[in-house]
Design an enzyme around this catalytic site. Structure first.
Site, PDB file in Angstrom:
ATOM      1  N   HIS A 134     -71.971  57.188 -42.591  1.00 50.84           N
ATOM      2  CA  HIS A 134     -71.777  58.615 -42.319  1.00 50.84           C
ATOM      3  C   HIS A 134     -71.366  58.931 -40.885  1.00 50.84           C
ATOM      4  CE1 HIS A 134     -72.035  62.984 -42.454  1.00 50.84           C
ATOM      5  NE2 HIS A 134     -72.862  62.951 -41.431  1.00 50.84           N
TER       6      HIS A 134
ATOM      7  N   GLU B  40     -66.494  57.961 -49.410  1.00 50.29           N
ATOM      8  CA  GLU B  40     -66.703  59.403 -49.637  1.00 50.29           C
ATOM      9  C   GLU B  40     -65.529  60.250 -49.153  1.00 50.29           C
ATOM     10  OE1 GLU B  40     -69.448  61.818 -47.666  1.00 50.29           O
ATOM     11  OE2 GLU B  40     -69.145  60.949 -45.703  1.00 50.29           O
TER      12      GLU B  40
ATOM     13  N   HIS C  58     -76.763  56.951 -46.528  1.00 51.39           N
ATOM     14  CA  HIS C  58     -75.769  57.813 -45.892  1.00 51.39           C
ATOM     15  C   HIS C  58     -76.522  58.950 -45.201  1.00 51.39           C
ATOM     16  CE1 HIS C  58     -71.538  58.993 -45.646  1.00 51.39           C
ATOM     17  NE2 HIS C  58     -71.972  60.243 -45.732  1.00 51.39           N
TER      18      HIS C  58
ATOM     19  N   HIS D 166     -69.809  64.204 -48.868  1.00 49.63           N
ATOM     20  CA  HIS D 166     -68.498  64.764 -49.238  1.00 49.63           C
ATOM     21  C   HIS D 166     -67.949  64.269 -50.571  1.00 49.63           C
ATOM     22  CE1 HIS D 166     -68.133  66.680 -45.408  1.00 49.63           C
ATOM     23  NE2 HIS D 166     -68.142  65.541 -44.734  1.00 49.63           N
TER      24      HIS D 166
ATOM     25  N   ASP E  85     -67.261  54.061 -43.723  1.00 51.32           N
ATOM     26  CA  ASP E  85     -66.540  55.177 -44.341  1.00 51.32           C
ATOM     27  C   ASP E  85     -65.016  55.105 -44.166  1.00 51.32           C
ATOM     28  OD1 ASP E  85     -69.238  55.666 -43.620  1.00 51.32           O
ATOM     29  OD2 ASP E  85     -68.961  57.833 -43.801  1.00 51.32           O
TER      30      ASP E  85
ATOM     31  N   HIS F 112     -69.752  57.168 -38.708  1.00 49.41           N
ATOM     32  CA  HIS F 112     -68.462  56.540 -38.339  1.00 49.41           C
ATOM     33  C   HIS F 112     -68.543  55.742 -37.036  1.00 49.41           C
ATOM     34  CE1 HIS F 112     -65.826  59.607 -40.814  1.00 49.41           C
ATOM     35  NE2 HIS F 112     -66.922  59.235 -41.452  1.00 49.41           N
TER      36      HIS F 112
END
Ligand SMILES: [Fe+2]
Length: 258
Positions: A176, A39, A151, A68, A8, A178
């Site tokens: 998602h 995202e 995700h 997001h 991400d 991270h």
């Protein structure tokens, strides 16, 4: 054949890092296809057309998304016009954009699917299994291999989805959280898998954000805005190496672009 997947993108700093380094990295490492989760590439939350354009120019072939992606209405018409920018497939037909695309990799047709989990992230979202199965069936004969970004928040859900499509989808990677995970593995039917790629943004904070602000928000429960962390940007990713005869994953390597 090598597919590079990058976690991400969390900020403008992450976009700049890829703009400066990604093509050089691709050339040096012989990358044939590059997928980036975008995202949050617009600003702190949500995607934007400007950031997406920069990432395509930087060397991303396909941009995937997540919970997001569609937060900013400004991106709706853009995502409708860009087949290689995805949002999760289980957002249904009602949402702008598409949940998969078919990209070219050295003359091979790669179906890139973007799906989202619903455990501890969005319980109102349909589970992705049926959406993925129907898409694979619908496109049968139109792709040579499939790759998927799942995700999701829960590691168990990501693994369950990966096992459900083991062998049918050759590469499955999670996004998602991270946080780069250390569980690169080849599943029993040959799928190359990792639970989470990690992120691309400023280091030194909490998931790319300024630590002090995150702690303040956590402690106070106030809707304080997150700011990007202050450290140097870093991109976490994984290179999946595939055999061209049957697209089996033969090697996986964790990489960091600084
Ligand atoms: Fe997310």
């Amino acid at each position: 054949m090598k597919i590079l997947c990058i976690g991400d993108v969390t900020s403008a700093g992450g976009v700049r890092l890829l703009s400066d380094k990604l093509w050089k990295f691709r050339r040096e490492r012989g990358i044939d296809l590059c997928i980036v989760n975008a995202e949050n590439a617009g600003f702190v939350t949500g995607a934007s057309a400007e950031a997406a354009e920069q990432l395509f120019k930087a060397g991303a072939d396909v941009l995937t998304g997540g919970n997001h992606t569609l937060r900013n209405k400004a991106v709706y018409s853009y995502i409708d016009s860009r087949p290689y920018m995805l949002r999760p497939i289980n957002f249904t037909e009602e949402a702008p954009g598409a949940g998969y695309c078919i990209a070219d990799m050295c003359g091979y047709r790669v179906m890139v699917i973007n799906a989202m989990g619903n455990v501890h992230i969005d319980p109102t979202l349909d589970a992705p299994y049926g959406y993925i199965e129907r898409a694979l069936r619908r496109e049968e004969g139109r792709y040579d291999l499939a790759v998927m970004d799942i995700h999701a928040e829960a590691t168990g859900e990501k693994l369950a989805i990966a096992h459900a499509f083991d062998g049918k989808i050759k590469v499955i990677f999670g996004t998602h959280t991270h946080v780069p995970t250390a569980d690169l593995q080849i599943l029993p039917r040959g799928t190359g898998y990792v639970t989470d790629l990690g992120m691309c943004g400023e280091s030194g904070g909490i998931l790319g954000m300024n630590a002090e602000g995150v702690v303040k928000r956590m402690k106070s429960h106030l809707p304080l805005k997150f700011e990007a962390a202050a450290g140097d940007p870093v991109a976490d990713g994984v290179i999946f190496e595939l055999r061209s005869s049957d697209f089996a994953v033969t090697a996986m390597e964790r990489v960091k672009i600084k």
